[in-house]
Design a protein around this motif. Structure first.
Motif, PDB file in Angstrom:
ATOM      1  N   LEU A   6       0.884  -1.304  -0.074  1.00 29.90           N
ATOM      2  CA  LEU A   6      -0.144   0.110   0.086  1.00 29.90           C
ATOM      3  C   LEU A   6       0.753   1.499   0.076  1.00 29.90           C
ATOM      4  N   THR A   9      -7.522   0.111  -3.954  1.00 29.60           N
ATOM      5  CA  THR A   9      -7.898   0.686  -2.452  1.00 29.60           C
ATOM      6  C   THR A   9      -9.081   1.460  -2.132  1.00 29.60           C
ATOM      7  N   ARG A  14      -8.262   4.262  -1.355  1.00 28.97           N
ATOM      8  CA  ARG A  14      -7.520   5.096  -0.370  1.00 28.97           C
ATOM      9  C   ARG A  14      -7.439   6.683  -0.546  1.00 28.97           C
ATOM     10  N   ARG A  23      -9.377  -1.961   1.208  1.00 22.42           N
ATOM     11  CA  ARG A  23      -8.132  -2.037   0.205  1.00 22.42           C
ATOM     12  C   ARG A  23      -8.740  -2.514  -1.018  1.00 22.42           C
ATOM     13  N   GLU A  65      -3.537 -11.097   4.200  1.00 30.92           N
ATOM     14  CA  GLU A  65      -3.698  -9.571   4.106  1.00 30.92           C
ATOM     15  C   GLU A  65      -2.609  -8.828   4.426  1.00 30.92           C
ATOM     16  N   LYS A  66      -1.793  -9.330   5.109  1.00 30.61           N
ATOM     17  CA  LYS A  66      -0.141  -8.833   5.595  1.00 30.61           C
ATOM     18  C   LYS A  66       0.750  -8.763   4.458  1.00 30.61           C
ATOM     19  N   CYS A 106      -5.601  -7.740  -3.326  1.00 32.55           N
ATOM     20  CA  CYS A 106      -5.761  -7.205  -2.121  1.00 32.55           C
ATOM     21  C   CYS A 106      -4.005  -6.733  -1.760  1.00 32.55           C
ATOM     22  N   THR A 130      -0.384  -5.189   3.334  1.00 34.97           N
ATOM     23  CA  THR A 130      -0.318  -4.141   4.410  1.00 34.97           C
ATOM     24  C   THR A 130       0.929  -4.049   5.106  1.00 34.97           C
ATOM     25  N   GLU A 131       1.653  -5.274   5.139  1.00 40.88           N
ATOM     26  CA  GLU A 131       2.839  -5.328   5.750  1.00 40.88           C
ATOM     27  C   GLU A 131       3.964  -6.013   4.910  1.00 40.88           C
TER      28      GLU A 131
END
Length: 168
Positions: free
Chosen positions: A35, A47, A49, A56, A88-89, A161, A164-165
């Motif tokens: 992201l 996203t 965003r 996301r 997700e990460k 997706c 995120t990390e």
């Protein structure tokens, strides 16, 4: 491309289709960018965003129902073979379980066609997920270990997706 020849992959598809008379095509290779990536990417488009609201991936959930013109009588599926753990990460494919059923595809597509103004309301963070929730469907990222083959019907609503990390 090599993975399509592995006995376990062939067996999985033969089981899914109920036949070993298969045709293989290579569609794409996906890399889920973080992201935080500053360059334009599918991640930033998926996203929401840029709008300051949303999930996301919710705005880009899509289906390939009848994309090839075969109709409901031909079962076409996608396969994902992650090279790294997918969640997700780390980045994954988001899916909406059960959304592939013809009546659900019709409802979601009809909802989107009939509610374009509501879907444009950037102050409503739930706007893209509403038709799924009305059907009792909860979209979310696929969790899979590296090397686990994931097969799904192309009519299933899905999306990218982003991670995120990404260092996790």
């Amino acid at each position: 491309w090599y993975c399509r020849t592995l006995p376990g992959v062939l067996s999985a598809f033969a089981t899914a289709y109920g036949t070993d008379d298969l045709v293989t095509a290579y569609d794409q290779m996906s890399i889920n960018r973080p992201l935080t990536c500053e360059q334009p990417s599918m991640a930033s488009m998926a996203t929401g965003r840029g709008e300051g609201v949303g999930h996301r991936w919710d705005s880009s959930l899509h289906t390939h129902h009848n994309q090839d013109g075969f109709g409901d009588e031909v079962f076409i599926c996608y396969a994902i073979l992650p090279l790294y753990d997918m969640n997700e990460k780390t980045g994954a494919t988001a899916i909406a379980p059960g959304s592939h059923k013809p009546e659900n595809v019709a409802y979601i597509n009809s909802y989107r066609a009939d509610n374009k103004e509501a879907l444009a309301d950037k102050n409503d963070p739930d706007r893209f997920l509403r038709p799924f929730r009305e059907l009792g469907i909860t979209p979310g990222p696929v969790n899979a270990k590296a090397g686990e083959l994931c097969i799904f019907d192309t009519a299933l609503f899905h999306s990218a997706c982003p991670a995120t990390e990404p260092q996790g």
